[in-house]
Write an enzyme that holds these catalytic residues in place. Structure first.
Site, PDB file in Angstrom:
ATOM      1  N   ASP A 113     -32.333  -1.335  -9.557  1.00  0.00           N
ATOM      2  CA  ASP A 113     -31.710  -1.498 -10.870  1.00  0.00           C
ATOM      3  C   ASP A 113     -32.504  -2.477 -11.731  1.00  0.00           C
ATOM      4  O   ASP A 113     -32.720  -2.235 -12.923  1.00  0.00           O
ATOM      5  CB  ASP A 113     -30.273  -2.023 -10.734  1.00  0.00           C
ATOM      6  N   ASP A 133     -25.555  -2.415  -3.518  1.00  0.00           N
ATOM      7  CA  ASP A 133     -25.819  -3.455  -4.523  1.00  0.00           C
ATOM      8  C   ASP A 133     -25.532  -4.795  -3.873  1.00  0.00           C
ATOM      9  O   ASP A 133     -24.640  -4.913  -3.029  1.00  0.00           O
ATOM     10  CB  ASP A 133     -24.921  -3.269  -5.745  1.00  0.00           C
TER      11      ASP A 133
END
Length: 186
Positions: A162, A140
């Site tokens: 995401d 991330d």
């Protein structure tokens, strides 16, 4: 094989070509997700405290490098390897396969719904690649200020996959609600 021959082959098998065009989004999401993650892994150290590689609009948007061994909002990061393998690898693979089977077998989806389904599936596949091939977990790197809403100063860090899942998931849900309301009024 020419485009005309390609279309004829699908028509013989009763598979409309318009079901395959949204697959472009699925592929693009996976490619963009993996390229951005590779760039982050190569250029930004995985450190704690977090190293901010870049900031935009003050500190509203930051590019950092973190790895999430869990799922959304780091749920399950302390779970056993077996539990994570089943819940974060096996079940998502089964769900994505089932979604794509329904996608190709059904002729009831609108064009928007087909694109949204492919965006969600692309995001799911992008994160599954990390779960299978990155021992640290899902990479991330997008960190957004949340101004204390819901008690959070910053939104949990996320990635391209995401973002695709959330945006396309919202579009899909809204599209289903609109379709349901139209069907109810007819």
């Amino acid at each position: 094989m020419s485009t005309e021959t390609f279309s004829v082959e699908f028509k013989k098998k009763n598979i409309p070509v318009n079901k395959f065009i949204p697959i472009i989004l699925l592929v693009l999401v996976v490619i963009l997700d993996q390229i951005t993650k590779a760039l982050v892994v190569k250029n930004i150290p995985l450190t704690y405290p977090v190293t901010v590689a870049a900031s935009f609009f003050g500190d509203f948007l930051r590019i950092i490098h973190v790895c999430n061994p869990g799922i959304a909002f780091s749920i399950g990061q302390g779970w056993s390897y077996a539990a994570k393998a089943i819940l974060f690898r096996l079940i998502p693979v089964i769900v994505i396969v089932l979604v794509l089977v329904v996608y190709f077998r059904s002729s009831d989806f609108t064009t928007l719904q087909r694109w949204a389904i492919c965006g969600v599936a692309g995001g799911g596949i992008g994160n599954l690649i990390d779960r299978f091939f990155r021992k640290e977990g899902v990479v991330d790197f997008i960190d957004v200020k949340f101004y204390g809403l819901f008690g959070m100063e910053r939104w949990p860090t996320f990635n391209v996959a995401d973002a695709a899942v959330v945006i396309c998931g919202i579009l899909l849900a809204v599209s289903f609600l609109v379709s349901f309301k139209k069907a109810k009024h007819n």
